[in-house]
Structure formats: structure tokens, C-alpha cells
Motif scaffolding. Sequence first.
Motif, short mmCIF file in Angstrom:
data_model
loop_
_atom_site.label_atom_id
_atom_site.label_comp_id
_atom_site.label_asym_id
_atom_site.label_seq_id
_atom_site.Cartn_x
_atom_site.Cartn_y
_atom_site.Cartn_z
N VAL A 225 -51.14 -105.07 -3.95
CA VAL A 225 -50.21 -105.18 -5.09
C VAL A 225 -50.37 -106.48 -5.85
O VAL A 225 -50.07 -106.55 -7.04
N TRP A 226 -50.85 -107.53 -5.18
CA TRP A 226 -50.93 -108.81 -5.91
C TRP A 226 -52.07 -108.83 -6.93
O TRP A 226 -52.15 -109.73 -7.74
N PHE A 227 -52.93 -107.85 -6.89
CA PHE A 227 -53.98 -107.76 -7.91
C PHE A 227 -53.48 -107.04 -9.17
O PHE A 227 -54.17 -107.01 -10.18
N LEU A 228 -52.33 -106.40 -9.06
CA LEU A 228 -51.91 -105.49 -10.14
C LEU A 228 -51.07 -106.19 -11.20
O LEU A 228 -50.21 -107.01 -10.88
N LYS A 229 -51.31 -105.80 -12.43
CA LYS A 229 -50.52 -106.30 -13.57
C LYS A 229 -49.34 -105.35 -13.75
O LYS A 229 -49.51 -104.13 -13.68
N GLN A 230 -48.16 -105.91 -14.00
CA GLN A 230 -46.98 -105.06 -14.19
C GLN A 230 -46.60 -105.00 -15.66
O GLN A 230 -46.47 -106.04 -16.31
N THR A 231 -46.40 -103.80 -16.16
CA THR A 231 -46.05 -103.62 -17.57
C THR A 231 -44.81 -102.73 -17.65
O THR A 231 -44.77 -101.65 -17.04
N ASN A 232 -43.82 -103.16 -18.42
CA ASN A 232 -42.61 -102.35 -18.58
C ASN A 232 -42.90 -101.10 -19.40
O ASN A 232 -43.54 -101.17 -20.45
N SER A 233 -42.41 -99.97 -18.91
CA SER A 233 -42.62 -98.73 -19.63
C SER A 233 -41.39 -97.83 -19.51
O SER A 233 -40.37 -98.25 -18.95
N ILE A 234 -41.51 -96.63 -20.04
CA ILE A 234 -40.41 -95.66 -20.04
C ILE A 234 -40.96 -94.32 -19.56
O ILE A 234 -42.04 -93.90 -19.99
N ASP A 235 -40.20 -93.64 -18.72
CA ASP A 235 -40.59 -92.32 -18.26
C ASP A 235 -40.39 -91.32 -19.40
O ASP A 235 -39.29 -91.22 -19.96
N THR A 236 -41.44 -90.59 -19.73
CA THR A 236 -41.37 -89.69 -20.89
C THR A 236 -41.09 -88.24 -20.52
O THR A 236 -41.21 -87.35 -21.34
N GLU A 237 -40.69 -88.02 -19.28
CA GLU A 237 -40.47 -86.63 -18.84
C GLU A 237 -39.31 -85.94 -19.54
O GLU A 237 -39.32 -84.73 -19.69
N SER A 238 -38.30 -86.69 -19.89
CA SER A 238 -37.12 -86.06 -20.49
C SER A 238 -36.38 -87.11 -21.30
O SER A 238 -36.78 -88.28 -21.36
N SER A 239 -35.25 -86.70 -21.88
CA SER A 239 -34.50 -87.62 -22.74
C SER A 239 -33.73 -88.67 -21.96
O SER A 239 -33.07 -89.51 -22.57
N VAL A 240 -33.78 -88.65 -20.61
CA VAL A 240 -33.10 -89.69 -19.83
C VAL A 240 -33.71 -91.06 -20.12
O VAL A 240 -33.00 -92.04 -20.28
N GLY A 241 -35.04 -91.13 -20.17
CA GLY A 241 -35.70 -92.42 -20.46
C GLY A 241 -35.59 -93.41 -19.32
O GLY A 241 -35.26 -94.58 -19.54
#
Length: 567
Positions: free
Chosen positions: A244-260
Amino acid sequence: MIAPAQPDLVTVNIDGKEIAVPRGTNVIEAARLVAIDVPHYCYHPKLSVVGNCRMCLIEMGLPAVDPATKAPIMDPASGKQKINWMPRPQIGCATNVSPGLHVRTTTPQIKDCREGVMEFLLINHPLDCPICDQAGECKLQEQATQYGRGYSRFVEQKNVKPKRTPLGPRVMLDDERCILCSRCIRFCKEVAKDDVLGFIDRGSFSTLTCYPGKQLENNYSLNTVDICPVGALTSTDFRFKMRVWFLKQTNSIDTESSVGANTVVWSREGVIYRITPRRNDAVNDTWMADSGRLLYKQVAAPDRLSAITVQGAAGTLASAAAAASTLFQAGAVAVVGSGRSTVEEQFLTKQLAATLGARVSLVSRVGQGDKILISADRNPNLRGALVTGLIDTLPSAQLAALGAAIEAGQVKTVVAIGEDLAAAGLTAAQLAKVSIVYLGTHANATSVAAKIVVPTLTVFEKAGTFINQQFRIQKFARAVPGPAGASDDLAALSALIAAAGGAAIAADLPAIWAQLAAEVPALATMTYRNIPDTGLLLDGTPWSALPFVEGETLHYKPAAAPALATA
Ligand code: SF4
Ligand code: FES
């Protein structure tokens, strides 16, 4: 924008720091507010409190009062009210603040308690940190370092337990690593409403398992992996793929439904390895559906479009725009926008339609809601289409009207933005009657039938905003670059607007947000940058009379009984 309600506050003292915290807060959370760490395992802010790990022990005291008169008893040495300290430590997770509560977290007694608890937890814990998938985000490892004794007095044999027990299709259990905190059990029972996990046997032989004949297979099962404080539960999709320490974290949104649901995309060198939930107490708490975690697989799917084509031949964005311009000059153009497009893309789609004088349709996408984080409206940004003015009513049966217009010869060209017209109900015969300009990410019947195909970006390859079912505008960032040959959606739309004879538009977020703020009343004071990570609640009252299809979800209650799905 809507202002949040103010909480009822009480003042407490933690390690000498006075702080006002909302009534009902426990000591762990109150201490967090003054940057004091109270270590814990079984406590989770979104689950019931069980108090079984004992790691969160604190000393606590209350202001002394005369039992008869209730008058404060003063300490002559300090001149302050005397504090009656309890003789034994208390658990912070099950202690809620009360006015005047005093807490100590760093005394020799507490240090000794933590060392003792860590020693017990580590007795049977295997020494496999170097090969454990949890390394880098393991609470046991971190707290053993910070609060443990630093050496082991245990010379006996550790218990040996199974290392690879599948609990379900997506979750693997390493029994030896489990510290019996019961977070996973409580999550399944309290949040997923699927009471499928429990402990069997006693003492050091206690083991987590599924009830006989059942599996951990609900659509929220991977949240147990997130909240497991050790490496006992791992994701079969992610385990042993990447540190996990190699991974870059990016904020995103789940697009499956209107819950977001708010998410974090974990990537390295342009490759996505996993998606996990991001805490937003107003939307998804700390959870997300398993189905949303697999959406990253669409990025490298075999049917991904990666080359612009004009009449089947390789093209460029300029040649595609020139060919589209020829089609547009013949008139009778219709635009099919998408509830999957971002607010910014919908705004440009509206401008394209206005420049062309084209009718706009949107594809309705309705499914079964699960009352947790999947809503009946499977478009992540239907509200965006309303707020930007791309549509002014819900998109029920609009493609049927488009089909009829095609049949009647009233439409010669259809610009389809991110939507497969065939899947949305148009027949092959109807598609054959029109010229199609297709902007999209994956091959489908529409891209096959289209004269002009412009490959665009998935949600992971671009930045933008969605407006969820609560009318909360939420932004997401680009996690990985798109494939060579794909065009940024804003650039493609801007090129089409120019091809239609419209004014040139800078296809970047700050420029589009300057226009959005000027032209869309609900977004008047906003910029992309000043939207907080947890989003901003917009005033949805102008659309409150519309019969939205969503039923109740985790943090959403429909204002009125939802109308029947119409598409
Ligand atoms: S598997 Fe993990 S979350 Fe579940 S009880 Fe064990 S340590 Fe806790
Ligand atoms: S966090 Fe486990 S007892 Fe408090």
C-alpha cells in the motif's frame, strides 16, 4: 448552499486541554479533536460499542461536589474545583463526555495497561508482518510499536490456526491474525443487515466463522476488510498485488448510483489496484458497495475505445470535428446527454444543444435500490443535468420520443454523449436512419453504427463534479491518465461546439467553472477548488416537485413517496 445545524456542546478536560465537544461524543473522539490518540481496536465510529479489546483504557475523574449541598469542593492548593479520579481505568470507547469530565491518557498506569493489553493481543499473533497484506496500514503493528513493551516474554508455542479460509467470494480469512475485535461481525449485522459472521470456540481457540450453510457474500462484504484492524481479512481481488505504501491515493466518487459514495482510488504508475471508501458522514459514513470497487476494471477492459474514427478510418479530434460540422450543417440534429456525465460536461452538452438548436434527451437508468448505498437511480449525476439546465424534467421515456422523431424523418444526426442508444431503447432500424456522432469510453452497438467515434475518459481518468441524490455537489480528481488516443470529454465537447458554429470554449475546469458560476444560479458563488472534499449541499427546492425514483438510503429520505420507475 444550506448551513449545517449547530450541535449542543459540553466542556471537558483531556490531558490538561479544555475542549468543547458535542454532547454524546465518547472520549476517543473527544481526544481526537485535540490531537490526542487513544489507541483502540474494537471501537469503530460507525458501529455499536462493545468494549472487548480494552486497548482504550483511560483515567477519568469528575468535579467533586458536596453530596449534601451540591456545592463545588475546591482544591486549596490550586484554587480550582477538586477532581475525584476513579481508582480503576475506564474504557474510553464506552465513556461519553459529561460537563467537567477530566481524562488522563498518559499516566504510568495507562502506559502499563496498554502494554499489558498489547502483550495479550500478541501472544498468539503470528510473526508474519513481512508477508502480511495489511503491512503499512495495520493498527496492531502501529500500536505495538507505539504502545507495546518492545519485547516479548512469551516463550510458549503459539496457537496454529488456518491461514486461508474463504469467508465468501471476495473475502479471505487468516484465522491466526484475528484479534477477535468483532468489528466485522457488527458491520454485517448492523450495516449490511446480513448477520452472517460469528465466533465459535473459547479462549485462545476462538475463531471467526460464517454461520453453517452461509457465506459472506453480500454486496458490502469488502467493508469488513477495510475495518479489520489487522490483516485477518483480505480482499481476494487485492491481496498480494501491491504494497500500500507504493500507491497514490486520489479522491473519487462511486458512479454506480445517485448516492455518490465517496471513495479513494489507489494507483501506481497509471494502474489502479483498488478502490476503498472515503469517510463522508453525510453520504456514505465509511462504507461503499463491493460492486463499486470493481468499476476500475473498466479502465483496461478489452472493449475500451482508444482511437478516433471518422467513417471507419482513423482520424483526429480536428478531423472528427470537421466531419461533424458537415453533418451539423444539414440540420435536424438531436443530442443525447448523459446522467453519467459530469456537471461540467453536462453544461457543455447544453451549450452544444443550444448552438445546434437541437432537442436534448437523457437516458433514464433505474434499478432496484438496496436501502444502503445503491439507490434506484443508477445515474450518478441526474441532478447535475437538472441544475445545469440540460433538462428540466426527469428523463422518463424520452428516447422513445427520439425514436419516433427519427421514424418521422425529423432527425438526421444524433450526437450520443456517453450513452449506448441501442441499450437505451432505439432499434437498429432507427439507428440506421441517422448519422451518429458518438463520444464514449467503450465499444457498443452505437459506436459500431456511428459515423464519427471519439473515445473519451472514464471517471478515473478525469476530474469534475457530480450532484448526488441529496443535491450535494461532490468533486473527484484524476487518478490515472487515459489511454493514448482518448480525448478529454471537455475537449471533445468544446470541439463539437466550435464545429456547430459556437464560441470557442477553453476546455479546462477553472474556465468552465467561471462560466458555470456566472450562468447557473445554484452554483453562483462556487469554484471547483472551493468545493470541500465532502461536498456542498445545494438548495434542491426548485426541483422538489419532481417524482425522483429513489427510495430511502443510508443518509437520504425521499421528501415524498417516490413515483414508479418510468423507464
Ligand atoms: S477478522 Fe478482523 S475485524 Fe473480524 S474480529 Fe477478527 S480482527 Fe476483528
Ligand atoms: S476500543 Fe476496544 S474496548 Fe474500547
